[in-house]
Design a protein around this motif. Structure first.
Motif, PDB file in Angstrom:
ATOM      1  N   THR A 188       6.472 -10.702  -2.716  1.00 29.95           N
ATOM      2  CA  THR A 188       6.426 -10.259  -4.198  1.00 29.95           C
ATOM      3  C   THR A 188       5.513 -11.703  -4.753  1.00 29.95           C
ATOM      4  O   THR A 188       4.588 -11.370  -5.417  1.00 29.95           O
ATOM      5  N   PHE A 189       6.021 -12.911  -4.517  1.00 34.12           N
ATOM      6  CA  PHE A 189       5.454 -13.879  -5.052  1.00 34.12           C
ATOM      7  C   PHE A 189       3.824 -14.219  -4.791  1.00 34.12           C
ATOM      8  O   PHE A 189       3.007 -14.276  -5.369  1.00 34.12           O
ATOM      9  N   LEU A 190       3.530 -13.976  -3.204  1.00 31.92           N
ATOM     10  CA  LEU A 190       2.191 -14.069  -2.843  1.00 31.92           C
ATOM     11  C   LEU A 190       1.404 -12.781  -3.157  1.00 31.92           C
ATOM     12  O   LEU A 190       0.282 -12.844  -3.374  1.00 31.92           O
ATOM     13  N   GLY A 191       2.071 -11.768  -3.309  1.00 29.58           N
ATOM     14  CA  GLY A 191       1.324 -10.488  -3.732  1.00 29.58           C
ATOM     15  C   GLY A 191       0.866 -10.798  -5.218  1.00 29.58           C
ATOM     16  O   GLY A 191      -0.243 -10.548  -5.584  1.00 29.58           O
ATOM     17  N   VAL A 232     -11.745  -1.928  -3.145  1.00 31.06           N
ATOM     18  CA  VAL A 232     -11.255  -1.213  -4.300  1.00 31.06           C
ATOM     19  C   VAL A 232     -11.647  -1.703  -5.764  1.00 31.06           C
ATOM     20  O   VAL A 232     -12.186  -2.655  -5.780  1.00 31.06           O
ATOM     21  N   SER A 233     -11.507  -0.826  -6.730  1.00 32.43           N
ATOM     22  CA  SER A 233     -11.885  -1.343  -7.957  1.00 32.43           C
ATOM     23  C   SER A 233     -10.973  -2.287  -8.627  1.00 32.43           C
ATOM     24  O   SER A 233      -9.780  -2.564  -8.193  1.00 32.43           O
ATOM     25  N   LYS A 234     -11.377  -2.896  -9.624  1.00 33.55           N
ATOM     26  CA  LYS A 234     -10.546  -4.121 -10.153  1.00 33.55           C
ATOM     27  C   LYS A 234      -9.409  -3.540 -11.006  1.00 33.55           C
ATOM     28  O   LYS A 234      -8.283  -4.362 -10.857  1.00 33.55           O
ATOM     29  N   THR A 235      -9.156  -2.476 -11.258  1.00 34.49           N
ATOM     30  CA  THR A 235      -7.816  -1.872 -11.883  1.00 34.49           C
ATOM     31  C   THR A 235      -7.066  -1.361 -10.659  1.00 34.49           C
ATOM     32  O   THR A 235      -5.826  -0.964 -11.077  1.00 34.49           O
ATOM     33  N   GLU A 236      -7.380  -1.426  -9.733  1.00 36.41           N
ATOM     34  CA  GLU A 236      -6.483  -1.162  -8.256  1.00 36.41           C
ATOM     35  C   GLU A 236      -6.005  -2.245  -7.590  1.00 36.41           C
ATOM     36  O   GLU A 236      -5.286  -2.047  -6.498  1.00 36.41           O
ATOM     37  N   GLN A 237      -6.452  -3.548  -8.114  1.00 34.28           N
ATOM     38  CA  GLN A 237      -5.943  -4.611  -7.454  1.00 34.28           C
ATOM     39  C   GLN A 237      -4.587  -4.814  -7.204  1.00 34.28           C
ATOM     40  O   GLN A 237      -4.153  -5.205  -6.187  1.00 34.28           O
ATOM     41  N   GLY A 238      -3.640  -4.564  -8.167  1.00 29.44           N
ATOM     42  CA  GLY A 238      -2.243  -4.634  -8.361  1.00 29.44           C
ATOM     43  C   GLY A 238      -1.653  -3.680  -7.342  1.00 29.44           C
ATOM     44  O   GLY A 238      -0.918  -3.924  -6.684  1.00 29.44           O
ATOM     45  N   ALA A 239      -2.297  -2.229  -7.430  1.00 26.96           N
ATOM     46  CA  ALA A 239      -1.590  -1.524  -6.571  1.00 26.96           C
ATOM     47  C   ALA A 239      -1.835  -1.851  -5.150  1.00 26.96           C
ATOM     48  O   ALA A 239      -0.979  -1.561  -4.124  1.00 26.96           O
ATOM     49  N   LEU A 240      -3.208  -2.299  -4.693  1.00 26.38           N
ATOM     50  CA  LEU A 240      -3.492  -2.739  -3.471  1.00 26.38           C
ATOM     51  C   LEU A 240      -2.672  -3.833  -3.021  1.00 26.38           C
ATOM     52  O   LEU A 240      -1.878  -3.790  -1.998  1.00 26.38           O
ATOM     53  N   PHE A 241      -2.424  -4.945  -3.735  1.00 25.25           N
ATOM     54  CA  PHE A 241      -1.597  -6.179  -3.444  1.00 25.25           C
ATOM     55  C   PHE A 241      -0.207  -5.762  -3.340  1.00 25.25           C
ATOM     56  O   PHE A 241       0.649  -6.414  -2.753  1.00 25.25           O
ATOM     57  N   ALA A 242       0.268  -4.798  -3.905  1.00 27.25           N
ATOM     58  CA  ALA A 242       1.599  -4.367  -3.949  1.00 27.25           C
ATOM     59  C   ALA A 242       1.754  -3.672  -2.643  1.00 27.25           C
ATOM     60  O   ALA A 242       2.662  -3.970  -1.923  1.00 27.25           O
ATOM     61  N   LEU A 301       0.124  -4.527   0.011  1.00 27.47           N
ATOM     62  CA  LEU A 301       0.090  -5.385   0.997  1.00 27.47           C
ATOM     63  C   LEU A 301       1.348  -6.414   0.893  1.00 27.47           C
ATOM     64  O   LEU A 301       2.066  -6.916   2.015  1.00 27.47           O
ATOM     65  N   ALA A 302       1.920  -6.737  -0.189  1.00 29.40           N
ATOM     66  CA  ALA A 302       3.079  -7.320  -0.366  1.00 29.40           C
ATOM     67  C   ALA A 302       4.173  -6.638   0.466  1.00 29.40           C
ATOM     68  O   ALA A 302       5.114  -7.363   0.955  1.00 29.40           O
ATOM     69  N   CYS A 303       4.464  -5.493  -0.029  1.00 28.37           N
ATOM     70  CA  CYS A 303       5.457  -4.530   0.584  1.00 28.37           C
ATOM     71  C   CYS A 303       5.168  -4.588   1.937  1.00 28.37           C
ATOM     72  O   CYS A 303       6.259  -4.595   2.845  1.00 28.37           O
ATOM     73  N   LEU A 304       4.083  -4.244   2.503  1.00 26.32           N
ATOM     74  CA  LEU A 304       3.794  -4.220   4.016  1.00 26.32           C
ATOM     75  C   LEU A 304       4.210  -5.680   4.527  1.00 26.32           C
ATOM     76  O   LEU A 304       4.664  -5.551   5.828  1.00 26.32           O
ATOM     77  N   ASP A 305       3.781  -6.807   4.029  1.00 22.53           N
ATOM     78  CA  ASP A 305       4.127  -8.043   4.336  1.00 22.53           C
ATOM     79  C   ASP A 305       5.860  -8.230   4.303  1.00 22.53           C
ATOM     80  O   ASP A 305       6.177  -8.889   5.332  1.00 22.53           O
TER      81      ASP A 305
END
Length: 447
Positions: free
Chosen positions: A144-147, A376-386, A388-392
Motif C-alpha cells: 500500500t505504501f509503495l503503491g 494508461v491515462s493520467k486518471t487511471e494511475q491510482g487504479a493501475l498502482f492499486a 500493482l500494489a495488491c499484486l505485490d
C-alpha cells in the motif's frame, strides 16, 4: 505553509526503519523458539554448540521447521486484510489524493514495531506477533505504501524517461537506506539486544508519520467537501470491481492484452524473487553456515546493494537507449544465476559471493512499472498502482507462505531446494517476456 512535493525522504526513512528490524525478526523468532524447544539459552557467541553435527542433543532442524512454519502462519493471517485495504485505498486515492495511502501504512508499521518492542521487552507470548501482523495489515502494508508513493510520482512526472528514472530512484533509495540499516543490525543486536533496534525503528516511523501528515504536499488538490464521482458512492466492494473494470473497459484490445502480459510478468517475477529471498536468513542460520548476527547483518546489507546497482543499471541502460525488454531480461537472468548459486553455497565466502550475480535483480520492477504507467491515462494511475500494489502484496505473502512451508518440508534432506525452485520459476517471466517484445518498443517510443 506550503508543503514539499518530495517523496524520497519519506521512502528513505521508511526503508531504514523497516530494514532495521527486518533481519532481526527471523532471528528473534528463531531464538525464542530455540529456548522453547530446547529449554536452553540460545548460544550467542559459540556457534559450534548450536550447529555441531556431532552434538546429539541438537534441535537445529526442529527449530528451523518451527521458524519457517511461524513465518507461514504470520503471512497467512495478514494477507487478506492487507490485500483488501491496499486495493481500496490506492484506487480511492485517484479521487481523494495519495497521502491516505502513505499515512495509514505508516500507522500500521508503527503499531507492528511497537508490538515487537512489547513482546521483546516483556517477554510476552511469541504468537502475539501474529496478532499484531493482522492488526497492522488492517492499515495496509508495504505494498500500500509503495503503491501510494509510485502513484505520487506518476502524478508529478509527464516525461516517460523521467518517470522510469524517478521510480528507479525510489528503488535505489530503498536499497541504500535498507543496506545501511541491515549493516548496523548485527552490531546493534550484539551491543544492545533486540529492544533498542525495535525502539529506534518506532522513532523513525513516528518522524515519518509527522512528515507525511504535516510536510508532504498532496498531488491531487481536491477539497474534502467536494462531491465524489458517482462510482465512489457505491459500496467499497462494488467500487473495487468498478475500478478494475474501468481500467480495462475503455482501452483497445491490444493495450489490454499488453497490460495483462506486463502484470503477469511483474507478478511471476516478484513471486520467484521474493520467495527465494525470504528464506535466506533461515538458510544462513542453518548448518553448515551457522552465521551469527554480525554476518547476517553484512549479508543483508550486501543484498540491499542490489537496489543501488540496479538503479545505476537502469540509468546507464536508459541513457544508452537499451530496449526495456533487454533490461528486464538482464534482471531476470540475474536472479536465476544468484538463486542457483545460493542453493549450493556451503561456506561463508561463497554465501557472500552469491550476492554478486544478483546485483541487477531489481531492474525489472521500475521498468515494468514505468511501462505500465505510460500506457494508461493520467486518471487511471491510482487504479493501475492499486492493481500493482495488491499484486505485490499477494505475491509477497503467498511467496513467503509457500516457500516457508516448502523449506520446512525439505530442510532435513536439502535446504537449498527452495532456491533452485526460485531460479526455476524465473522461466515463467522469461516466457511471458517474448510476446511483449514487439509492443514494448512502441510503448517506449510513444512515451
Amino acid at each position: 505553509m506550503k508543503g514539499l512535493l518530495l517523496i524520497e525522504p519519506l521512502v528513505a526513512f521508511y526503508a531504514f526503519a523497516t530494514f532495521l528490524v527486518y533481519p532481526l525478526v527471523p532471528q528473534y523468532v528463531y531464538r525464542r523458539l530455540w529456548q522453547d524447544i530446547t529449554n536452553n539459552t540460545y548460544p550467542v557467541s559459540d556457534n559450534t554448540s548450536r550447529c555441531d553435527p556431532s552434538n546429539t542433543s541438537s534441535h537445529n532442524e526442529e527449530v528451523q521447521k518451527a521458524a519457517s512454519l511461524f513465518s507461514l502462519y504470520n503471512e497467512l493471517i495478514s494477507i487478506i486484510p492487507s490485500l483488501a485495504v491496499t486495493f481500496i485505498l490506492v484506487a480511492y486515492s485517484d479521487q481523494r489524493g495519495r497521502k491516505i495511502t502513505i499515512i495509514l501504512p505508516l500507522i500500521g508499521s508503527l503499531f507492528y514495531a511497537l508490538s515487537f518492542l512489547a513482546v521483546s521487552f516483556f517477554e510476552l507470548n511469541l504468537y502475539l506477533l501474529i496478532v499484531s501482523s493482522f492488526v497492522s495489515a488492517l492499515f495496509g502494508g508495504s505494498g500500500t505504501f509503495l503503491g501510494g508513493c509510485f502513484s505520487y510520482i506518476a502524478d508529478l512526472c509527464e516525461d516517460g524517461q523521467q518517470k522510469t528514472l524517478r521510480m528507479a530512484g525510489i528503488d535505489m533509495v530503498i536499497g541504500l537506506l535498507s543496506g545501511v540499516a541491515s549493516l548496523s543490525t548485527g552490531y546493534f543486536l550484539r551491543a544492545a539486544g533486540f529492544n533498542w533496534p525495535f525502539f529506534t525503528s518506532a522513532l523513525f516511523l513516528c518522524f515519518n508519520l509527522l512528515y507525511a501528515v504535516f510536510i508532504l504536499e498532496e498531488t491531487l488538490q481536491r477539497p474534502l467537501d467536494a462531491p465524489l464521482d458517482g462510482c465512489l458512492r457505491r459500496t467499497a466492494m462494488h467500487q473495487l470491481a468498478y475500478g478494475v473494470y474501468q481500467l480495462f473497459a475503455a482501452a483497445s484490445r491490444r493495450r489490454n492484452v499488453l497490460l495483462m502480459l506486463l502484470l503477469l510478468l511483474f507478478g511471476s517475477f516478484s513471486f520467484a524473487n521474493m520467495g527465494g529471498h525470504s528464506m535466506i536468513t533461515l538458510y544462513e542460520l542453518n548448518q553448515p553456515l551457522c552465521w551469527n548476527e554480525i554476518l547476517i547483518g553484512y549479508g543483508s546489507a550486501l543484498s540491499m546493494t542490489m537496489f543501488l546497482t540496479s538503479f545505476v543499471g537502469v540509468t546507464v541502460f536508459s541513457r544508452c537507449r537499451v530496449p526495456n525488454i533487454v533490461i528486464i531480461l538482464i534482471g531476470i537472468l540475474s536472479v536465476m544465476a544468484g538463486m542457483t548459486l545460493v542453493a549450493f553455497a556451503k561456506t561463508t565466502l561463497m554465501m557472500f559471493l552469491v550476492r554478486l550475480p544478483m546485483l541487477l535483480a531489481i531492474m525489472p520492477f521500475p521498468v515494468l512499472r514505468s511501462m505500465m504507467s505510460k500506457i494508461v491515462s493520467k486518471t487511471e494511475q491510482g487504479a493501475l498502482f492499486a492493481c500493482l500494489a495488491c499484486l505485490d502484496s499477494v505475491n509477497n505473502s503467498v511467496a513467503i507462505a509457500v516457500f516457508s512451508s516448502l523449506y520446512a518440508a525439505t530442510v532435513t534432506w536439502y535446504p537449498g531446494f527452495c532456491f533452485l525452485l526460485s531460479a526455476g520459476l524465473c522461466v515463467i517471466p522469461l516466457v511471458l517476456l517474448v510476446p511483449t517484445t514487439p509492443s514494448s518498443g512502441r510503448v517506449r517510443d510513444n512515451s
